[in-house]
Design a protein around this motif. Structure first.
Motif, PDB file in Angstrom:
ATOM      1  N   ASP A 263      -3.366  -4.209 -11.042  1.00 25.40           N
ATOM      2  CA  ASP A 263      -2.887  -3.758 -12.344  1.00 25.40           C
ATOM      3  C   ASP A 263      -1.506  -4.311 -12.717  1.00 25.40           C
ATOM      4  O   ASP A 263      -1.004  -4.018 -13.805  1.00 25.40           O
ATOM      5  CB  ASP A 263      -2.821  -2.226 -12.377  1.00 25.40           C
ATOM      6  CG  ASP A 263      -4.184  -1.586 -12.194  1.00 25.40           C
ATOM      7  OD1 ASP A 263      -5.191  -2.192 -12.620  1.00 25.40           O
ATOM      8  OD2 ASP A 263      -4.236  -0.482 -11.608  1.00 25.40           O
ATOM      9  N   LEU A 264      -0.894  -5.094 -11.825  1.00 29.33           N
ATOM     10  CA  LEU A 264       0.483  -5.555 -12.043  1.00 29.33           C
ATOM     11  C   LEU A 264       0.665  -6.343 -13.337  1.00 29.33           C
ATOM     12  O   LEU A 264       1.623  -6.113 -14.069  1.00 29.33           O
ATOM     13  CB  LEU A 264       0.966  -6.411 -10.871  1.00 29.33           C
ATOM     14  CG  LEU A 264       1.554  -5.666  -9.692  1.00 29.33           C
ATOM     15  CD1 LEU A 264       1.934  -6.644  -8.578  1.00 29.33           C
ATOM     16  CD2 LEU A 264       2.744  -4.831 -10.090  1.00 29.33           C
TER      17      LEU A 264
ATOM     18  N   ASP B 178      10.481  -1.171 -10.545  1.00 29.74           N
ATOM     19  CA  ASP B 178       9.987  -0.381  -9.419  1.00 29.74           C
ATOM     20  C   ASP B 178       8.468  -0.442  -9.490  1.00 29.74           C
ATOM     21  O   ASP B 178       7.853   0.083 -10.422  1.00 29.74           O
ATOM     22  CB  ASP B 178      10.477   1.060  -9.525  1.00 29.74           C
ATOM     23  CG  ASP B 178       9.927   1.952  -8.431  1.00 29.74           C
ATOM     24  OD1 ASP B 178       9.271   1.439  -7.485  1.00 29.74           O
ATOM     25  OD2 ASP B 178      10.149   3.170  -8.512  1.00 29.74           O
ATOM     26  N   LEU B 179       7.870  -1.095  -8.526  1.00 30.14           N
ATOM     27  CA  LEU B 179       6.420  -1.306  -8.541  1.00 30.14           C
ATOM     28  C   LEU B 179       5.663  -0.308  -7.681  1.00 30.14           C
ATOM     29  O   LEU B 179       4.442  -0.416  -7.557  1.00 30.14           O
ATOM     30  CB  LEU B 179       6.110  -2.734  -8.080  1.00 30.14           C
ATOM     31  CG  LEU B 179       6.794  -3.833  -8.886  1.00 30.14           C
ATOM     32  CD1 LEU B 179       6.464  -5.190  -8.304  1.00 30.14           C
ATOM     33  CD2 LEU B 179       6.413  -3.751 -10.350  1.00 30.14           C
ATOM     34  N   SER B 180       6.373   0.664  -7.107  1.00 37.22           N
ATOM     35  CA  SER B 180       5.685   1.654  -6.285  1.00 37.22           C
ATOM     36  C   SER B 180       4.715   2.436  -7.168  1.00 37.22           C
ATOM     37  O   SER B 180       5.023   2.808  -8.293  1.00 37.22           O
ATOM     38  CB  SER B 180       6.692   2.588  -5.607  1.00 37.22           C
ATOM     39  OG  SER B 180       7.468   3.258  -6.579  1.00 37.22           O
TER      40      SER B 180
END
Length: 146
Positions: A130-131, A122-124
């Protein structure tokens, strides 16, 4: 033997002693593109192998994939046979450029007994910039050094 009855096989990764290399969850590519072009680069997949001796040139430390944690957390392990089947399908049915890439990927994946981890994080709430650093920390718990 059905998949439910199939024995669970161990998958491994060779990487740096400091840990598993980060991935780039923002990069979307096909299995073949990952296998052929993502070596030394980052994509949304992590390569693993059924045989450590076939991937000895990818780093200086050996890791074992924690399959049960991968499954529990909702990520997908694309087993070697499923990966080979998909690459064969692409090599027969898709556009010429994709077919050529799939044929090359088939050679690599077969030789390395490769499978792929397809991540479903979940990348929200995570800024795009910053990923990679976030992913680097996040994937470590799915591998144990052997």
């Amino acid at each position: 033997m059905s998949n439910a009855e199939a024995p669970t096989r161990d998958y491994f990764r060779r990487d740096q002693r400091s840990g598993i290399s980060p991935l780039n969850l923002a990069k979307d590519c096909t299995y073949a593109e990952h296998i052929v072009h993502a070596r030394g680069k980052r994509s949304q997949f992590t390569s693993v192998s059924l045989d450590l001796s076939n991937i000895c040139d990818f780093g200086d430390a050996d890791y074992k994939l924690k399959r049960e944690v991968i499954a529990t957390d909702g990520h997908t392990l694309v087993e070697h046979e499923a990966l080979i089947a998909e690459l064969r399908r692409v090599a027969k049915e898709e556009a010429k450029e994709d077919r050529l890439r799939a044929v090359q990927a088939l050679r690599y994946a077969t030789r390395r007994k490769e499978g792929l981890v397809s991540w479903s994080f979940d990348l929200s709430g995570i800024a795009r910039k910053d990923l990679i650093s976030w992913a680097e920390k996040s994937v470590q718990k799915y591998f144990a050094q052997v």
